[in-house]
Design a protein around this motif. Sequence first.
Motif, PDB file in Angstrom:
ATOM      1  N   SER A 205       0.842  -1.194   0.000  1.00  0.00           N
ATOM      2  CA  SER A 205       0.000   0.000   0.000  1.00  0.00           C
ATOM      3  C   SER A 205       0.881   1.250   0.000  1.00  0.00           C
ATOM      4  O   SER A 205       2.036   1.195   0.420  1.00  0.00           O
ATOM      5  CB  SER A 205      -0.855  -0.049   1.265  1.00  0.00           C
ATOM      6  OG  SER A 205      -1.925   0.835   1.197  1.00  0.00           O
ATOM      7  N   GLU A 276      -8.049  -3.285  -6.991  1.00  0.00           N
ATOM      8  CA  GLU A 276      -8.626  -3.145  -5.643  1.00  0.00           C
ATOM      9  C   GLU A 276      -8.121  -1.879  -4.952  1.00  0.00           C
ATOM     10  O   GLU A 276      -7.492  -1.953  -3.895  1.00  0.00           O
ATOM     11  CB  GLU A 276      -8.231  -4.357  -4.780  1.00  0.00           C
ATOM     12  CG  GLU A 276      -8.622  -5.704  -5.335  1.00  0.00           C
ATOM     13  CD  GLU A 276      -7.925  -6.868  -4.600  1.00  0.00           C
ATOM     14  OE1 GLU A 276      -7.071  -6.621  -3.725  1.00  0.00           O
ATOM     15  OE2 GLU A 276      -8.239  -8.024  -4.911  1.00  0.00           O
ATOM     16  N   ARG A 315      -2.873   6.747  12.291  1.00  0.00           N
ATOM     17  CA  ARG A 315      -1.755   6.652  11.340  1.00  0.00           C
ATOM     18  C   ARG A 315      -0.474   7.345  11.806  1.00  0.00           C
ATOM     19  O   ARG A 315       0.608   6.780  11.677  1.00  0.00           O
ATOM     20  CB  ARG A 315      -2.178   7.163   9.959  1.00  0.00           C
ATOM     21  CG  ARG A 315      -3.360   6.377   9.354  1.00  0.00           C
ATOM     22  CD  ARG A 315      -3.585   6.662   7.883  1.00  0.00           C
ATOM     23  NE  ARG A 315      -2.571   6.028   7.070  1.00  0.00           N
ATOM     24  CZ  ARG A 315      -1.528   6.641   6.568  1.00  0.00           C
ATOM     25  NH1 ARG A 315      -1.359   7.946   6.750  1.00  0.00           N
ATOM     26  NH2 ARG A 315      -0.641   5.983   5.868  1.00  0.00           N
ATOM     27  N   TYR A 373      -8.208   4.896   5.937  1.00  0.00           N
ATOM     28  CA  TYR A 373      -7.604   4.331   7.143  1.00  0.00           C
ATOM     29  C   TYR A 373      -7.638   5.323   8.306  1.00  0.00           C
ATOM     30  O   TYR A 373      -6.740   5.348   9.143  1.00  0.00           O
ATOM     31  CB  TYR A 373      -6.166   3.846   6.841  1.00  0.00           C
ATOM     32  CG  TYR A 373      -6.125   2.880   5.670  1.00  0.00           C
ATOM     33  CD1 TYR A 373      -6.683   1.613   5.782  1.00  0.00           C
ATOM     34  CD2 TYR A 373      -5.578   3.248   4.438  1.00  0.00           C
ATOM     35  CE1 TYR A 373      -6.688   0.733   4.708  1.00  0.00           C
ATOM     36  CE2 TYR A 373      -5.573   2.369   3.361  1.00  0.00           C
ATOM     37  CZ  TYR A 373      -6.137   1.116   3.512  1.00  0.00           C
ATOM     38  OH  TYR A 373      -6.148   0.241   2.440  1.00  0.00           O
TER      39      TYR A 373
HETATM   40  N1  LLP Z   1      -6.263  -5.307  -1.604  1.00  0.00           N
HETATM   41  C1  LLP Z   1      -5.723  -5.962  -0.567  1.00  0.00           C
HETATM   42  C2  LLP Z   1      -5.681  -7.428  -0.579  1.00  0.00           C
HETATM   43  C3  LLP Z   1      -5.214  -5.245   0.541  1.00  0.00           C
HETATM   44  O1  LLP Z   1      -4.678  -5.901   1.564  1.00  0.00           O
HETATM   45  C4  LLP Z   1      -5.277  -3.827   0.528  1.00  0.00           C
HETATM   46  C5  LLP Z   1      -4.756  -3.041   1.666  1.00  0.00           C
HETATM   47  C6  LLP Z   1      -5.860  -3.186  -0.579  1.00  0.00           C
HETATM   48  C7  LLP Z   1      -6.333  -3.957  -1.632  1.00  0.00           C
HETATM   49  C8  LLP Z   1      -5.994  -1.694  -0.678  1.00  0.00           C
HETATM   50  O2  LLP Z   1      -4.766  -1.052  -0.693  1.00  0.00           O
HETATM   51  P1  LLP Z   1      -4.720   0.537  -0.942  1.00  0.00           P
HETATM   52  O3  LLP Z   1      -5.180   0.792  -2.352  1.00  0.00           O
HETATM   53  O4  LLP Z   1      -5.599   1.185   0.044  1.00  0.00           O
HETATM   54  O5  LLP Z   1      -3.299   0.876  -0.736  1.00  0.00           O
HETATM   55  N2  LLP Z   1      -3.604   0.946   7.382  1.00  0.00           N
HETATM   56  C9  LLP Z   1      -2.554   1.226   6.411  1.00  0.00           C
HETATM   57  C10 LLP Z   1      -2.818   0.587   5.067  1.00  0.00           C
HETATM   58  C11 LLP Z   1      -3.042  -0.915   5.113  1.00  0.00           C
HETATM   59  C12 LLP Z   1      -3.353  -1.512   3.768  1.00  0.00           C
HETATM   60  C13 LLP Z   1      -3.798  -2.922   3.905  1.00  0.00           C
HETATM   61  N3  LLP Z   1      -4.208  -3.556   2.688  1.00  0.00           N
HETATM   62  C14 LLP Z   1      -2.371   2.741   6.318  1.00  0.00           C
HETATM   63  O6  LLP Z   1      -3.067   3.470   7.015  1.00  0.00           O
HETATM   64  O7  LLP Z   1      -1.497   3.200   5.604  1.00  0.00           O
END
Ligand code: LLP
Length: 418
Positions: A205, A276, A315, A373
Motif C-alpha cells: 500500500s 482493488e 496513522r 484508514y
Molecule cells: N487489496 C488488498 C488485498 C489489501 O490488503 C489492501 C490493503 C488493498 C487492496 C488496498 O490497498 P490501498 O489501495 O488502500 O493501498 N492501514 C494502512 C494501510 C493498510 C493496507 C492494507 N491492505 C495505512 O493506514 O497506511
Amino acid sequence: MSKFPYFEYHNTKLCVESVPLDRIFREYDTPCYVYSRSALIAAFKEFDSAFAERDHLICYAVKANSSLAILNLFAKIGSGFDIVSGGELQRVLKAGGDPKKIVFSGVGKSADEMRAALIANILCFNVESEVELGTLNQIASEMGKIAPVSLRVNPDVDARTHPYISTGLKENKFGIPFVEAEKLYTSSKNLTNIRIIGLDFHIGSQLTELAPFTEACKKMIGLLDHLEEESFQIEHLDLGGGLGIRYFEENPPSAQSYVEALCSDIGHRSQRILIEPGRSLVGNAGLLLTRVEYLKHTDHRDFAIVDAAMNDLIRPALYDAYHEILPVNINDNKIKNYQIVGPVCETGDFLGHDRKLALVKGDLLAVMSAGAYGMSMSSNYNSRPRAAEIMVDGDQTHLIRERESLEQLIFNERTLPL
Ligand code: LLP
C-alpha cells in the motif's frame, strides 16, 4: 491544480466544496470526519475512464473506509468491492453493493465467513494458501455449491513502502509463494467444489512508483501463460490495490497513468482486469476536523492539545505518518512551532510534529488526507466515543454517522452478578 481539490480556501475560510468548515463545526461539533462527495466520485471516475474500452472491474477496498454512505455512493456509480471479513460483506450488501462484483481477500477467512460469502454468491474468493483452499472446497461441498477462486500469488517484489504495509515479499504472511503457485493451481483440479477463474496479487500500500506493479505484472503473465498451456480458463487478472496518494511531498503516479501502465503490461490478453484501490479512492477525499482545546507552553515546546486523538486517527502514531494540518480560518496571530497532540494518555498520541501555525484556544484545524484508514481504524481507546462523519455535497451537508454516545460505549458490557 491545488493539492487538495474540493478543499480550498475562499477568502480566509477553508471549505469543503462550497461549505466552510466552521459551519460544519457549528452544526455537528468536533472531532468529525468530513468527506467531499465530488472528490469521491472524481477519484472513481479517473480510474474508470482510464480503462477506456478494456473490460474491467474496480473493486474498492472496503477496509480503507467502510462507512455505509461511501459504500453506497461507490455502488451507485458502478464500483465493485474488495472485502476481507464477514463484517465488510454485510456492510457492502447493506449499502446496496452487487454481490457479483465482490472479491473476498484475506489470509484468515473463517468457515462462517466463507459460508456467508457462498450464500451471497460473490464473484470470487482470493485464496491465500493450500489449507484455505481445502477448507473452502469442504465448505462449498457441504453447501452443494461451487466456489469461484483466484489464487493470490505472492510475486516476491519489493513495493518500496513502509514495512508494515508491504505485502508482496516472500517473507510476508500474504499469498502463495510464487514458486509454489503453479503446483497448487494444478492440484486444485482435484477439488470438486472449486472453480478456478482468476489470478491475483497485491504487493502493498502507498506505492509511489509504477516499477513494482510492472514487475509483479510481468511475473503474473509468465504464470498465466503456463496455466493457459495447462488449459485453465482464467477469466480475470486481479492486480490488487496499493496506489499511493500525496500526503506531503510524495509524487505518486496519477490513477490514469497507473491504469494505463497496467493495461499496457497486460497487453493484448483478453482477461478482464480487476483492481482493488482503497486509499487512492478515498484518502484525499476526507479530512478530520478538530478544535484546539488548550495551548500549553513549556520551556522546551509549544503544544496544541486538540480534541481529536490517536483513537480517531492512528496513522501518525502507528506508522509515523505525515498528515498536513491546515488552519480552518486564516488569521494574523503570531506563528509558532506547535506539536499537535490529542488528549490520550500516551506520548505517541500526536497528529503532527513541528507545525508552524498561528493558534488561539478554540481554533479549528483540518487534518488532511484522512479519508483512508482514518475512521476505519478508529477505536474507543481511553473510552472516547467515535467521531461523527459528515458528507458534503455542493452546499449541502449530510450527517452519515452520528457521534457515538457514552451509552453506546458500554452497551454490550456486563458486570458480574455478585
Ligand atoms: N487489496 C488488498 C488485498 C489489501 O490488503 C489492501 C490493503 C488493498 C487492496 C488496498 O490497498 P490501498 O489501495 O488502500 O493501498 N492501514 C494502512 C494501510 C493498510 C493496507 C492494507 N491492505 C495505512 O493506514 O497506511
